[in-house]
Design an enzyme around this catalytic site. Structure first.
Site, PDB file in Angstrom:
ATOM      1  N   LEU A  97      42.686 -60.899  36.295  1.00 32.48           N
ATOM      2  CA  LEU A  97      43.376 -60.664  34.712  1.00 32.48           C
ATOM      3  C   LEU A  97      42.936 -60.909  34.266  1.00 32.48           C
ATOM      4  O   LEU A  97      42.505 -60.101  33.004  1.00 32.48           O
ATOM      5  CB  LEU A  97      44.857 -60.868  35.347  1.00 32.48           C
ATOM      6  N   HIS A 145      40.982 -72.650  11.908  1.00 26.27           N
ATOM      7  CA  HIS A 145      40.765 -71.269  12.972  1.00 26.27           C
ATOM      8  C   HIS A 145      39.969 -70.551  12.030  1.00 26.27           C
ATOM      9  O   HIS A 145      39.185 -69.725  13.401  1.00 26.27           O
ATOM     10  CB  HIS A 145      42.087 -70.911  13.319  1.00 26.27           C
TER      11      HIS A 145
END
Ligand code: GLN
Ligand code: ZN
Length: 761
Positions: free
Chosen positions: A18, A699
């Site tokens: 997946l 981030h």
């Protein structure tokens, strides 16, 4: 006759198919049809595996392209305004845009928030509710999947997230209001969904209400009773599923809801079983979640049977068996672990093996134990072997544990006496600067580690190449002018795995992937035995780094609580005991670092907060042993040795006492995204030690500005005295590139210089 069913199956597929398909689709390398076909194949394969295991009901709707809470939002039409959706089918790309901010089609937009699913390492997409929120059936996916399963003549049991849990997990955006007010509008839609499923002829629907294992309070309890009374009767039956903990003060409520079956987590709350049996109605089915869906140990089938037999006598056909929760949280198949130690393998059960265990239990109950005597014998043999194994029970570790003494839980002096002794040799300027440990993990670094692992690179060559990396990192930090340096963590693939691989008692899988969020998976280590440290783990790297510079180099370790919380943990002793064993191993490492001249040592506890139990009454106990473990790891050092800790969050309001008790000399935390507002707690609490509030978000690839960092630090010094403030990024820099890091850190250092001038002015 006893029924067996499953609450949910891992979605990611063998070899993470997946993940591969999703990432290709997102990159434009796979079309929509192909993605849909791949996923249909995957679902069918998973259904077949579950049929072959002999399940009487197969979950449908547990599969997801990204996340099952997001699927619920798509089905209910809970789509925030910024996604510019005006009704119609809430399709695949809309879901991806909500989850990731972008998809092959549609505009880029700010993604929805993601947060942890109860106390698991799975993250869900947080629903956003506005005060004028409306609900409308906006996706047929569930019904289509049910039809798909029925076409294969499978006994499909659709799974949906219940209305109360769905509301509880969502977040109010804009004008505040009581989420329970939305029930009026939500209940009709749930009725519509159930009517549709009824028309499809399904016999049972699983409606998940895991919040029944939380402290929900009287309003929500009342809302539960009202809501389920209003969902209405139909041919189909409702199986209300609770998991991840006991029902506690919600037990009477859960047992008396207007549903046809109740699933409870007998692994985490086996002690409630009798009370539940006594409290449920005469017609109600009890699904006993007796196989651990959160851990990878093989079940002690004989013991489980002994527990189930009296229940079967009492409940007859009303007894169902299941895993304790969805199997989403364990790897799919042990069969792929060909390189694992043969004996350890016989002790484990992944998702497929767990389903077989259910079927053995069913046979034993329905046809007598003799019908499965071989399986029962194998289970008993594994249990006995584990109990007696010298690789699990190590005498030296046990002795070590017995030597634990109160003096090992505390530093020699209090922080106010330690800090001057540290400063006497550190001679740090005001607003000292440092980083959280890792520097960019370049392709070259990854390549070197890979070659070393496969044996293509010899030990001595690998070492000298890594030393070059360290030398570059040290020179870089000296050049830009940081105060406390780090070696850069180039040798670490992962902050837990790196240590686990060097400790006794840890094992690793080849394919034991568990979904963390979307296409992201993790491979948690397995702590199977007493933990010991045969050799030093970081001393050589840290000492080498220190040999290159006159500046202090900070040693870098992962803390005991974090290692525990990110692993599959033994179930044959309390978590606290395993944690303390890790702490003792780390204590030796800390002391050896100190002896080697590393006198600033950081012990990361990134996962301390996320280990908090679901019920507040269990917090004190957890925090007690968690803090004690950290203390044991670090408190053997001299006063003049400086202990740092790092946490990837700063929401300390409810655990500030525990944070203070950890008594790290310096704590670095994440604050840049909250404008230091989260530092309020340090103001009211009068935290005595030093704090490094993160000044830029690692981030983001963007370079922060000097003004922004100064503004943040000025906010910080309103709450924490200037003498106790450090300046550092929010977290490690390993995911960034060198140019990004150089730009961001230079700005950070410029800001530090400015603040120092303000200070001396
Ligand atoms: N020392 C680790 C690093 O810098 C800390 C990572 C973390 O807190 N998650 O990468
Ligand atoms: Zn961090």
């Amino acid at each position: 006759m006893t029924y067996i069913h499953n609450l949910g199956f891992p979605r990611i597929g063998e070899q993470r198919s997946l993940k591969v398909a999703l990432e290709q689709y997102w990159q434009g390398l796979m079309g929509t049809d192909e993605l849909l076909q791949t996923c249909t194949r995957l679902r069918k394969r998973h259904w077949k595996i579950q049929m072959d295991a002999g399940l009487d009901y197969i979950p449908v709707g547990d599969f997801s392209y990204y996340d099952h809470v997001l699927d619920m939002s798509l089905m209910l039409g809970v789509i925030p305004e910024r996604f510019d959706w005006h009704g119609g089918d809430a399709d695949l790309d809309l879901g991806f845009r909500m989850a990731r901010g972008r998809a092959p089609s549609g505009e880029n937009v700010v993604a929805c928030e993601m947060t942890k699913w109860f106390d698991t390492n799975y993250h869900y997409i947080v629903p956003e509710f506005s005060h004028d929120q409306s609900f409308s059936l906006s996706s047929d996916r569930l019904f289509a999947e049910v039809a798909e399963a029925q076409a294969m003549r499978l006994p499909a049991k659709p799974v949906i997230l219940g209305p109360l849990s769905y509301l509880w997990l969502g977040k109010v955006k804009g004008r505040p209001f009581d989420k329970l007010l939305l029930l009026q509008r939500l209940i009709p839609l749930y009725r519509e969904i159930l009517d549709r499923l009824d028309e499809q002829g399904v016999a049972w629907v699983q409606i998940d209400e895991p919040v029944l294992a939380l402290d929900i309070g009287p309003d929500w309890r009342q809302a539960f009773a009202d809501t389920y009374a209003r969902l209405g009767k139909r041919r189909l039956n409702l199986m209300l599923a609770t998991y991840f903990g006991g029902l506690g003060d919600n037990l009477e409520l859960a047992c008396n809801l207007a549903v046809d079956g109740l699933h409870i987590d007998c692994v985490r709350a086996g002690d409630e079983l009798d009370a539940v049996v006594a409290a449920i109605g005469d017609e109600m089915v009890l699904s006993a979640g007796c196989i651990d869906g959160r851990n990878i140990w093989r079940n002690d089938l004989c013991r489980t049977l002994a527990r189930l037999k009296p229940l079967q006598a009492q409940l007859g056909e009303r007894l169902w068996l299941a895993p304790s929760c969805s199997l989403l949280h364990v790897p799919m198949d042990l069969q792929w672990e060909t390189r694992m130690d043969g004996e350890l393998r016989t002790w484990l059960a992944f998702a497929r093996q767990k389903l077989n265990e259910l079927s053995v239990l069913q046979c034993a109950l329905d046809h007598g134990e003799a019908s499965v005597s071989d399986e029962l014998k194998r289970s008993a043999a594994a249990v006995n072997a584990r109990r007696a194994s010298p690789s699990v029970h190590r005498e030296n570790v046990q002795q070590h544990m017995q030597q634990l003494a109160p003096a090992m839980y505390k530093r020699r002096s209090v922080c106010s006496e330690r800090l001057p002794q540290q400063q006497a040799w550190l001679k740090l300027p005001c607003y000292p600067t440092t980083t959280i440990g890792s520097f960019p993990q370049t392709n070259e670094i990854r390549r070197l580690r890979r070659l070393f692992k496969t044996g293509e690179l010899q030990d001595s060559d690998y070492r000298s190449l890594m030393q070059q990396q360290i030398a570059q990192t040290i020179r870089f930090q000296e050049r830009i002018g940081l105060d406390v340096l780090v070696h850069g963590e180039a040798e670490r693939n992962d902050m837990v795995e790196y240590f686990g691989e060097q400790l006794d008692g840890f094992a690793f899988t080849q394919h034991g992937w568990v979904q963390s969020y979307g296409s992201r998976c993790v491979k948690p280590p397995i702590i199977y035995g007493d933990v010991a440290r045969p050799d030093a783990m970081t001393v050589e790297w840290a000492s080498y780094a220190q040999s290159l510079t006159d500046q202090p180099v900070k040693g870098m370790l992962t803390g005991p609580v974090t290692m525990l919380n990110w692993s599959f943990v033994r179930d044959d002793q309390p978590r606290s005991a395993t944690c303390m064993q890790i702490a003792l191993a780390l204590r030796q490492e800390v002391l050896e670092l100190e002896q080697a001249g590393i006198r600033v040592i950081q012990v990361d506890e990134a996962a301390l907060r996320e280990g908090l139990p679901l019920r507040q009454r269990d917090w004190t106990h957890y925090l007690g042993w968690a803090v004690q473990s950290f203390q044991v790891a670090v408190s053997g050092v001299e006063d003049a040795t400086q202990i740092h800790t790092h946490m990837c969050y700063s929401d300390f309001n409810d655990i500030i006492d525990a944070i203070a008790e950890m008594d790290a000399d310096v704590i670095t935390i994440e604050t840049s995204r909250s404008d230091m507002a989260l530092l309020d707690v340090f103001e009211s609490f009068d935290y005595p030690n030093a704090i490094g509030p993160g000044v830029f978000d690692i981030h983001s690839p963007n370079t922060p500005s000097v003004e922004h960092i100064c503004a943040l630090m000025r906010q910080a010094r309103r709450r924490v005295p200037e003498e106790r403030l450090w300046i550092n990024p929010d977290c490690g820099l390993k995911t960034r590139t060198w140019p990004e890091v150089e730009a961001a850190l230079s700005v950070m250092l410029e800001a530090a210089a400015l603040l120092r001038r303000e200070h001396s002015a």
